[in-house]
Design an enzyme around this catalytic site. Structure first.
Site, PDB file in Angstrom:
ATOM      1  N   CYS A  20      82.283  32.050 -33.836  1.00 27.78           N
ATOM      2  CA  CYS A  20      81.028  32.187 -34.582  1.00 27.78           C
ATOM      3  C   CYS A  20      81.000  31.323 -35.844  1.00 27.78           C
ATOM      4  O   CYS A  20      80.017  30.621 -36.120  1.00 27.78           O
ATOM      5  CB  CYS A  20      80.772  33.645 -34.923  1.00 27.78           C
ATOM      6  SG  CYS A  20      82.145  34.482 -35.733  1.00 27.78           S
TER       7      CYS A  20
ATOM      8  N   HIS B 161      77.192  35.457 -41.430  1.00 34.07           N
ATOM      9  CA  HIS B 161      78.304  34.785 -42.104  1.00 34.07           C
ATOM     10  C   HIS B 161      77.784  33.718 -43.060  1.00 34.07           C
ATOM     11  O   HIS B 161      76.770  33.056 -42.791  1.00 34.07           O
ATOM     12  CB  HIS B 161      79.217  34.098 -41.088  1.00 34.07           C
ATOM     13  CG  HIS B 161      80.024  35.022 -40.240  1.00 34.07           C
ATOM     14  ND1 HIS B 161      80.109  36.380 -40.451  1.00 34.07           N
ATOM     15  CD2 HIS B 161      80.820  34.764 -39.153  1.00 34.07           C
ATOM     16  CE1 HIS B 161      80.912  36.911 -39.543  1.00 34.07           C
ATOM     17  NE2 HIS B 161      81.353  35.958 -38.750  1.00 34.07           N
TER      18      HIS B 161
END
Length: 343
Positions: free
Chosen positions: A128, A248
């Site tokens: 990711c 994130h």
């Protein structure tokens, strides 16, 4: 439009559930849908697009008559990917099992779609944090070769699974109420020690390697080299778990061979599919996890020169790691295959 039989392995988890949301949102052309999970989750009922599905226990026989198998990640990938390929399915896998296999393409569709056609039954979805970073790197890399990258990540607890999210929520409640705080999940449920994440940062994601980098940090280094097909780039990474539920963030310092001005960088990034530039310091306008959660694009802001070194920029990148960092990227791979008639 031709429709495809689709299986989702790990259908009850966060990424599996995101697959379902995105299939509906993006009108993905499925004819038959098979939801698979572990024996523990088998039998659960999931209502999707007005129809009730029963989650089945994954076995080697689960992929009969399936054309596209979306694997949400985890140890099950290595167990069932060979069986799915043998049954004739193309596996798009979110786990780390096949990413560095030289015979398996590692794909971000906006960045390196030309390698999709080289698949031999399995296509790997990158980590990711790597996906989020290379989305911002690619338009700049195409303008000037990158010499070095220094990246520090600020990764949401959802990257550690729904148990980590629940623990952050419970710890926060306990702190506010003045109750004792329990830590049982982070940095990893199977690890010998656990730390409070609420009102804290944990500078460890995954296990430490012999070189003192974590596995997560090495994923960012190795996967970026493979995706950009350039092992000459110097990359160093520090990955941090932060008390944020979703999305994130990454601080990236990039040294180029040639100078790229801030104005040009903004233009290049703004024109790149899947990237949104949100960068207006005068208005205190910049990307944040709170605003990017649930969004498909990767957001870039705080674009500025690094005056300590020649031909370098600092950028701040934020993206929903469950969407673009996982489920969306995998589904985009499948969409690309369909649009370009790749079997």
């Amino acid at each position: 439009m031709k429709k495809y039989n689709v299986a989702i392995l790990g259908a009850t988890g966060a990424v599996g559930q995101e697959f379902l949301k995105l299939i509906e949102e993006r009108h993905f052309p499925f004819a038959k849908l098979r939801l698979l999970a572990s024996k523990r989750s088998a039998g659960k009922k999931i209502t999707f697009m007005g129809k009730e599905y029963t989650v089945e226990e994954a076995t080697d026989n689960s992929f009969e008559n399936i054309q596209i198998a979306l694997f949400a990640g985890g140890a099950a990938s290595k167990t069932f990917a060979p069986a799915a390929v043998k049954a004739g399915a193309v596996v798009i896998d979110n786990s780390s099992a096949f990413r560095m296999d030289p015979n398996v393409p590692l794909i971000v569709p906006e960045v390196n779609p030309e390698f999709i056609k080289e698949h031999k039954g399995i296509i790997a979805n990158p980590n990711c944090s790597t996906i989020i970073m290379v989305m911002a790197l690619k338009p700049l890399y195409d303008r000037s070769k990158i010499k070095r990258i220094v990246v520090s990540t600020y990764q949401a607890v959802s990257g550690g699974g729904k148990e980590a999210m629940a623990e952050l929520q419970q710890q926060t409640k306990d702190i506010v109420a003045g109750n004792p705080v329990k830590a049982e999940i982070l940095p990893g449920a199977s690890f010998p020690k656990h730390y409070q994440i609420a009102f804290n940062l944990i500078p460890q994601i995954d296990v430490f390697k012999e070189n003192l980098y974590t596995k997560e940090e090495m994923k960012m280094i190795n996967e970026t080299h493979k995706i950009l097909n350039d092992d000459s780039i110097g990359i160093t990474a520090t990955t941090i778990r932060v008390p944020v539920f979703r999305s994130h963030a990454e601080s990236i310092n990039i040294e180029f061979t040639d100078e790229i001005s801030v104005v040009e960088a903004k233009e290049l990034l703004s024109a790149f599919p899947g990237v949104t530039v949100q960068d207006n310091p005068a208005e205190m306008d910049y990307p944040m996890p709170l605003m990017t959660s649930g969004k498909n694009n990767v957001y870039v802001g705080r674009i500025r020169k690094d005056y300590s070194i020649k031909n370098a920029l600092n950028i701040w990148v934020v993206g929903d790691q469950i969407r673009k960092g996982a489920a969306l990227n995998a589904l985009q791979i499948a969409e690309y295959m369909i649009d370009n008639d790749i079997n």
